[in-house]
Design a protein around this motif. Sequence first.
Motif, PDB file in Angstrom:
ATOM      1  N   LYS A  70       0.880  -1.174   0.000  1.00  0.00           N
ATOM      2  CA  LYS A  70       0.000   0.000   0.000  1.00  0.00           C
ATOM      3  C   LYS A  70       0.915   1.221   0.000  1.00  0.00           C
ATOM      4  O   LYS A  70       1.975   1.194   0.617  1.00  0.00           O
ATOM      5  N   LYS A  74     -13.379   7.929  -0.186  1.00  0.00           N
ATOM      6  CA  LYS A  74     -13.129   6.709  -0.931  1.00  0.00           C
ATOM      7  C   LYS A  74     -13.345   6.987  -2.401  1.00  0.00           C
ATOM      8  O   LYS A  74     -14.367   7.543  -2.787  1.00  0.00           O
ATOM      9  N   PRO A  98      -3.818  -0.570  -3.132  1.00  0.00           N
ATOM     10  CA  PRO A  98      -4.508   0.647  -2.714  1.00  0.00           C
ATOM     11  C   PRO A  98      -3.529   1.769  -2.336  1.00  0.00           C
ATOM     12  O   PRO A  98      -2.359   1.497  -2.073  1.00  0.00           O
ATOM     13  N   ASN A 114      -8.853   3.080  -4.365  1.00  0.00           N
ATOM     14  CA  ASN A 114      -8.942   1.655  -4.550  1.00  0.00           C
ATOM     15  C   ASN A 114      -9.222   1.295  -5.988  1.00  0.00           C
ATOM     16  O   ASN A 114      -9.571   2.152  -6.786  1.00  0.00           O
TER      17      ASN A 114
END
Length: 467
Positions: free
Chosen positions: A226, A252, A283, A301
């Motif tokens: 990540k 998000k 991500p 994402n």
Amino acid sequence: MKFGGSCLKDEESFKNTVSIIKKYLKKSKLIIVTSAINGITDQLMEFYEKSNDLDKKGDLILDQIYERHSKIIYELLPENSEYCENSIEFLKQNVRDLNNIGRVINLLRPSKNLQDLIVSYGEKLSTFLLCTYLTSIGFKSEFIPSDEIIKTDDNFGNAFPLLDDTEELVNERITPLLNSSSYEIACITGYYGSTRDNRITTLGRGGTDLTAAILAYSLRTFFRCKVIYWKDVRGFLNVDPRMCDKAILLRKISYIEAKELAFFGTKVLHPLCLDVSEKGKFPSEIRSFHDPYTDEFTMINLEYAKDVPGIKAITYIYRLSMVTIKSGTMISLPKTASKLFSLLDENNITIKFISQSSSENNITFVIPMDDSMKVSSLLRNSEYFGKQWFSIKIDNNISLIAIIGAGMMYTPGIAGKIFTTLGNNDINVSAIAQGSSELNFTAIVERENCKKAINVLYDAFIDYNSP
Ligand code: ASP
Ligand code: MG
């Protein structure tokens, strides 16, 4: 983790950076990628410019760069310690190198290669310093200059990463480190890499973001990665707060949506970063350096929420020109379109919007306003368009507004709602288009209506609670 220049601007910010590193180190292995200390890249660019001149003012900039770094070294590292002495020695040696390169430039003609070489020293110094500081307080850390592991093409100043070559090198060098039981923190310089024949290149301004994404991409096969980008901002906002005071943080968002936002001018990350991360299927988070432990941040994402209807964000480009080419005859425009776009492409004009009437004798496209004169003269002087068959009209007073959200794919009637919303507010829409990905709708409006249009669309599509 990527730390930008403002995370490394003085003693205090170095300490904050290290406390963030400490916290995350408890949960996972870390690779740290750092930018130059705030403002240093600009100063190095200036040093390069000055070195091309015969006057000697470049020396002054090197003095300032020396002062800035040595001050932080003395504040951070115990005086007379080997850490302090090594860092000062490293700094002195690199400033001497810069001085020498400056002299060479003065004798030679300006070149992009040498410019890249010079600006890379910013990251080299900041990263070495952070690494030494980490070591001095008991963390084993290793300084890794990124030209040893990141390969790029030779487009100096804006080089393109060679992902396969890089993946190989990164795995040779970093994977054993990560796997060793006595793991050391790898501190890697951001922003630059090298060509296959080992000349230093930079990845474009803000390129440290991209370095972090490239490293995660290269390690994706063996590690669950990540990337966290520590920034001045908390993440992506759903609208520019200068245009609309209801802006809120997007918590998000998917890569495809973030890419649309970036295309229309929201510059939170280096543009290629999103592509590389999407390809690597890991991500990312954008977090505020000033408020590191808040849960207010943007997470990016792969997946997007299909069940959330409608619009995520509204963005815009303010200063644009709209060019309309109309054929007086029934000359078939498919050929015309290809001639037109080749002409623009050959002259490096970016097109932000295209629409063609179904009668095929009318093409409208939108370009940055700064290119308006150039395009006008290109068209009027061209063999094909300069002839009497075409009328060319250029409007320099327009803006583009884009409404973005993956949910649109599943929501009918968006175009209609845009027209009604703008119409009800006396805003004339000059053109409208839907991106083929169905992730954005774009409307062209007169510039004087841009702000108003953003606000009424915001109320209609995002802030359902407004009157
Ligand atoms: N230091 C470089 C710049 O200022 C790269 C970066 O900050 O990401 O553009
Ligand atoms: Mg920077």
